[in-house]
Design an enzyme around this catalytic site. Structure first.
Site, PDB file in Angstrom:
ATOM      1  N   HIS A   1       7.366  68.685  34.412  1.00  0.00           N
ATOM      2  CA  HIS A   1       6.285  68.694  35.412  1.00  0.00           C
ATOM      3  C   HIS A   1       4.921  68.688  34.750  1.00  0.00           C
ATOM      4  CE1 HIS A   1       3.822  70.813  38.632  1.00  0.00           C
ATOM      5  NE2 HIS A   1       4.051  69.599  39.064  1.00  0.00           N
TER       6      HIS A   1
ATOM      7  N   VAL B   1       2.889  71.515  30.437  1.00  0.00           N
ATOM      8  CA  VAL B   1       4.018  70.782  31.024  1.00  0.00           C
ATOM      9  C   VAL B   1       5.118  71.811  31.277  1.00  0.00           C
ATOM     10  CG1 VAL B   1       5.716  68.944  30.736  1.00  0.00           C
ATOM     11  CG2 VAL B   1       3.466  68.703  29.728  1.00  0.00           C
ATOM     12  N   GLU B   2       5.560  71.924  32.520  1.00  0.00           N
ATOM     13  CA  GLU B   2       6.664  72.838  32.838  1.00  0.00           C
ATOM     14  C   GLU B   2       7.976  72.071  32.684  1.00  0.00           C
ATOM     15  OE1 GLU B   2       5.136  75.887  36.138  1.00  0.00           O
ATOM     16  OE2 GLU B   2       4.807  73.803  36.673  1.00  0.00           O
ATOM     17  N   ILE B   3       8.939  72.723  32.026  1.00  0.00           N
ATOM     18  CA  ILE B   3      10.235  72.084  31.786  1.00  0.00           C
ATOM     19  C   ILE B   3      11.320  72.963  32.396  1.00  0.00           C
ATOM     20  CG2 ILE B   3      11.877  71.391  29.983  1.00  0.00           C
ATOM     21  CD1 ILE B   3       9.390  70.757  28.257  1.00  0.00           C
TER      22      ILE B   3
END
Ligand SMILES: NC(=O)c1ccc[n+]([C@@H]2O[C@H](COP(=O)([O-])OP(=O)(O)OC[C@H]3O[C@@H](n4cnc5c(N)ncnc54)[C@H](O)[C@@H]3O)[C@@H](O)[C@H]2O)c1
Length: 306
Positions: free
Chosen positions: A134, A145-147
């Site tokens: 994300h 960045v979200e993973i």
């Protein structure tokens, strides 16, 4: 990881393409609804205006190929980033096309803002290689960045994705568990819920609420998160603040009326010329905001981590 396919060249996809291309990856772009000339023009301007981390012109490799056939775009991709509209049926149709053409070990990442990975991966033949990656708009500028993976996602896939993000200068955060909205959009939605509560109950207008966020909260949050701020303020104080204020806050469970009304009237914000504010030149506002973000990210990198 060498070749990356990006599906969709809208607000997010084009920024993701730019990010990977600027960091030397071969990018294959699939976008079925946008004129080739528009895409070519955007990519040319990105290539011509590249800057390195110290703000100097960058003339390293910048490779983006545009495809009109999804099977060709993903044929040799090590990673496929899906950035198509936030509608389950559109995403599932794209996954159906992927399933027929994908390489055995390619990772599939969705840039969804709200769907849980479990929902997107349901019944997909590549569900064991599917993750959420994300990005934030503009994707080439905002570091986070979200993973997200599923409980049985191989750790090697998460590690590979984290390393890829770091190689692009990003700050990856891997969630411990899949949840709709992840961390950032849940926090953002919580703030927006209260902002609309204040607006719709006549406590303040949009401009005043924006001023409060920009002149206080936003400044602090660029350097310290909510738990760090609580520690600095004193947890005894914050125990009182949360105890006194939580019962006073808005608890709406539906989209705000004033937001729905504007959207229904076609007031969609900058892209339609009006939303909570008027926009005579939305591109100028957007360019100015990107420049401010770029300056702030540089300032944060240069300032001491403490
Ligand atoms: N806009 C944001 O701030 C933001 C931030 C983070 C994540 N996201 C998420 O990123 C995704 C994309 O959002 P966006 O804002 O870029 O949307 P957008 O509408 O700007 O772009 C979507 C693009 O996908 C294209 N498209 C449609 N069907 C397609 C298909 N079958 N194959 C390939 N491309 C197709 C469209 O033509 C369009 O260019 C969504 O899941 C959204 O929730 C958006």
């Amino acid at each position: 990881m060498k070749q990356i396919a990006v599906l969709g060249a809208g607000t997010m996809g084009i920024g993701i393409v730019r990010l990977f291309a600027e960091h030397g990856y071969e990018v294959c772009l699939y976008e079925p609804h946008m004129a080739r000339t528009v895409l070519d023009e955007k990519l040319r301007s990105f290539e011509d205006n590249r800057m390195n981390d110290s703000g100097r012109p960058d003339d390293s490799r910048f490779s983006v190929r545009i495809y009109e056939d999804i099977s060709k775009a993903i044929a040799n991709a090590d990673l496929i980033v899906e950035a198509v509209p936030e509608q389950l049926e559109i995403k599932r149709e794209v996954y159906r096309q992927l399933a027929q053409n994908i390489r055995d070990n390619a990772i599939v990442a969705s840039n969804t803002s709200t769907f849980a990975l479990e929902t997107l991966a349901e019944n997909q033949p590549f569900s064991d290689r599917m993750i959420i990656m994300h990005f934030f708009n503009p994707a080439h500028l905002i570091p986070l960045v979200e993973i997200v993976g599923l409980p049985d996602t191989p750790s090697a896939i998460i590690d590979e994705t984290v390393n890829l993000m770091r190689s692009c200068g990003k700050t990856p955060v891997v969630l411990k568990r899949d949840i709709p909205g992840f961390i950032a959009n849940r926090l953002q939605a919580a703030l927006l819920r209260e902002a609309f509560y204040l607006l719709e109950n006549g406590i303040a207008d949009a401009e005043q609420i924006d001023t409060v966020v920009k002149e206080a909260l936003g400044l602090r949050y660029a350097f310290k998160g909510p738990f760090e701020i609580a520690d600095l303020g004193g947890l005894d104080i914050w125990s009182k603040v949360t105890g006194h204020l939580f019962p006073e806050l808005g608890v709406s469970r539906s989209a705000p009326e004033s937001l729905l009304a504007k959207a229904a009237e076609g007031q969609l914000g900058a892209k339609s010329g009006a939303g909570f504010y008027r926009y005579d030149d939305a591109d100028e506002v957007k360019d100015n905001f990107e420049q401010q973000l770029q300056d702030l990210v540089r300032l944060k990198r240069e300032s001491s981590p403490l």
